[in-house]
Design a protein around this motif. Structure first.
Motif: not given
Length: 117
Positions: A24-25, A9-10, A37-39, A48-49
Protein backbone atom coordinates in the motif's frame (compact mmCIF):
# COMPACT_ATOMS: atom_id res chain seq x y z
CA UNK A 1 13.26 23.74 -8.44
CA UNK A 2 10.22 21.90 -9.80
CA UNK A 3 6.93 23.61 -8.95
CA UNK A 4 4.70 21.53 -6.72
CA UNK A 5 2.91 21.21 -3.43
CA UNK A 6 4.15 20.20 -0.01
CA UNK A 7 2.05 17.26 1.20
CA UNK A 8 2.19 15.49 4.54
CA UNK A 9 0.26 12.26 5.04
CA UNK A 10 0.27 9.71 7.85
CA UNK A 11 -1.06 6.18 7.37
CA UNK A 12 -2.12 3.55 9.84
CA UNK A 13 -2.64 0.11 8.33
CA UNK A 14 -4.14 -2.99 9.90
CA UNK A 15 -5.68 -6.29 8.89
CA UNK A 16 -2.96 -7.56 6.61
CA UNK A 17 0.67 -8.58 6.72
CA UNK A 18 3.75 -6.37 6.74
CA UNK A 19 4.08 -7.12 3.01
CA UNK A 20 0.50 -5.89 2.44
CA UNK A 21 1.25 -2.68 4.35
CA UNK A 22 4.42 -2.09 2.31
CA UNK A 23 2.49 -2.73 -0.94
CA UNK A 24 0.00 0.00 0.00
CA UNK A 25 2.80 2.43 0.90
CA UNK A 26 4.67 1.69 -2.35
CA UNK A 27 1.44 2.37 -4.26
CA UNK A 28 1.22 5.83 -2.68
CA UNK A 29 4.84 6.66 -3.54
CA UNK A 30 3.73 7.37 -7.11
CA UNK A 31 1.71 10.32 -5.79
CA UNK A 32 3.76 11.36 -2.73
CA UNK A 33 7.39 10.45 -3.34
CA UNK A 34 9.39 8.28 -0.97
CA UNK A 35 7.87 7.45 2.42
CA UNK A 36 9.71 8.70 5.50
CA UNK A 37 8.65 5.66 7.48
CA UNK A 38 8.08 2.22 6.00
CA UNK A 39 6.29 -0.66 7.73
CA UNK A 40 8.83 -3.18 8.96
CA UNK A 41 8.74 -6.92 9.27
CA UNK A 42 7.54 -8.69 12.35
CA UNK A 43 4.40 -9.70 14.11
CA UNK A 44 2.82 -6.26 14.43
CA UNK A 45 -0.93 -5.94 14.04
CA UNK A 46 -0.83 -2.24 13.13
CA UNK A 47 1.69 -0.64 10.78
CA UNK A 48 2.39 3.04 10.21
CA UNK A 49 4.00 5.05 7.44
CA UNK A 50 4.42 8.74 6.72
CA UNK A 51 5.02 11.00 3.75
CA UNK A 52 6.24 14.58 4.13
CA UNK A 53 7.47 15.69 0.72
CA UNK A 54 7.34 18.39 -1.89
CA UNK A 55 5.35 16.72 -4.65
CA UNK A 56 5.83 17.91 -8.25
CA UNK A 57 2.79 19.03 -10.20
CA UNK A 58 1.44 16.03 -12.12
CA UNK A 59 2.79 13.42 -9.69
CA UNK A 60 0.52 10.42 -9.43
CA UNK A 61 -0.97 10.88 -12.90
CA UNK A 62 -0.14 7.29 -13.94
CA UNK A 63 -1.44 4.84 -11.33
CA UNK A 64 0.88 2.01 -10.40
CA UNK A 65 0.04 -1.64 -11.00
CA UNK A 66 -2.10 -3.16 -8.26
CA UNK A 67 0.02 -5.26 -5.92
CA UNK A 68 -1.70 -8.37 -4.60
CA UNK A 69 -2.96 -8.21 -1.02
CA UNK A 70 -3.22 -11.36 1.09
CA UNK A 71 -6.18 -10.05 3.11
CA UNK A 72 -8.38 -6.95 3.41
CA UNK A 73 -6.38 -4.01 4.76
CA UNK A 74 -7.87 -1.14 6.75
CA UNK A 75 -6.09 2.14 6.06
CA UNK A 76 -6.53 5.35 8.04
CA UNK A 77 -5.32 8.42 6.14
CA UNK A 78 -4.52 11.62 8.08
CA UNK A 79 -3.39 14.86 6.55
CA UNK A 80 -4.41 17.99 4.72
CA UNK A 81 -7.56 17.76 2.60
CA UNK A 82 -5.40 17.74 -0.58
CA UNK A 83 -3.13 14.96 0.73
CA UNK A 84 -6.05 12.77 1.80
CA UNK A 85 -7.88 13.30 -1.51
CA UNK A 86 -4.74 12.47 -3.48
CA UNK A 87 -4.16 9.30 -1.43
CA UNK A 88 -7.79 8.23 -1.83
CA UNK A 89 -7.67 8.81 -5.59
CA UNK A 90 -4.43 6.85 -5.93
CA UNK A 91 -5.65 3.91 -3.83
CA UNK A 92 -9.04 3.84 -5.59
CA UNK A 93 -7.29 3.67 -8.97
CA UNK A 94 -5.42 0.53 -7.89
CA UNK A 95 -7.50 -1.34 -5.30
CA UNK A 96 -11.14 -2.08 -4.61
CA UNK A 97 -11.81 0.51 -1.89
CA UNK A 98 -14.71 0.81 0.55
CA UNK A 99 -15.01 4.04 2.53
CA UNK A 100 -15.51 3.22 6.19
CA UNK A 101 -15.77 6.77 7.58
CA UNK A 102 -14.28 10.23 7.65
CA UNK A 103 -13.70 13.13 10.02
CA UNK A 104 -13.06 16.59 8.60
CA UNK A 105 -11.48 19.57 10.26
CA UNK A 106 -10.35 22.96 8.98
CA UNK A 107 -6.74 21.96 8.44
CA UNK A 108 -6.76 18.16 8.56
CA UNK A 109 -8.91 15.25 7.53
CA UNK A 110 -9.02 11.62 8.56
CA UNK A 111 -10.50 8.96 6.28
CA UNK A 112 -10.75 5.26 6.97
CA UNK A 113 -10.75 2.93 3.95
CA UNK A 114 -10.89 -0.83 3.54
CA UNK A 115 -8.85 -2.23 0.65
CA UNK A 116 -9.91 -5.61 -0.72
CA UNK A 117 -7.51 -8.19 -2.18
Amino acid sequence: MTPGTHLALTLTLSGGTAADARAVVHTLESAFGTAEDMPGNGGATVYTAAFDNDVPVGAGVTPPTAPPLSAPVTVTLQGSPEAVRRADKTLTSVFTVHEEGMVSGDQEQEWQLRLEP
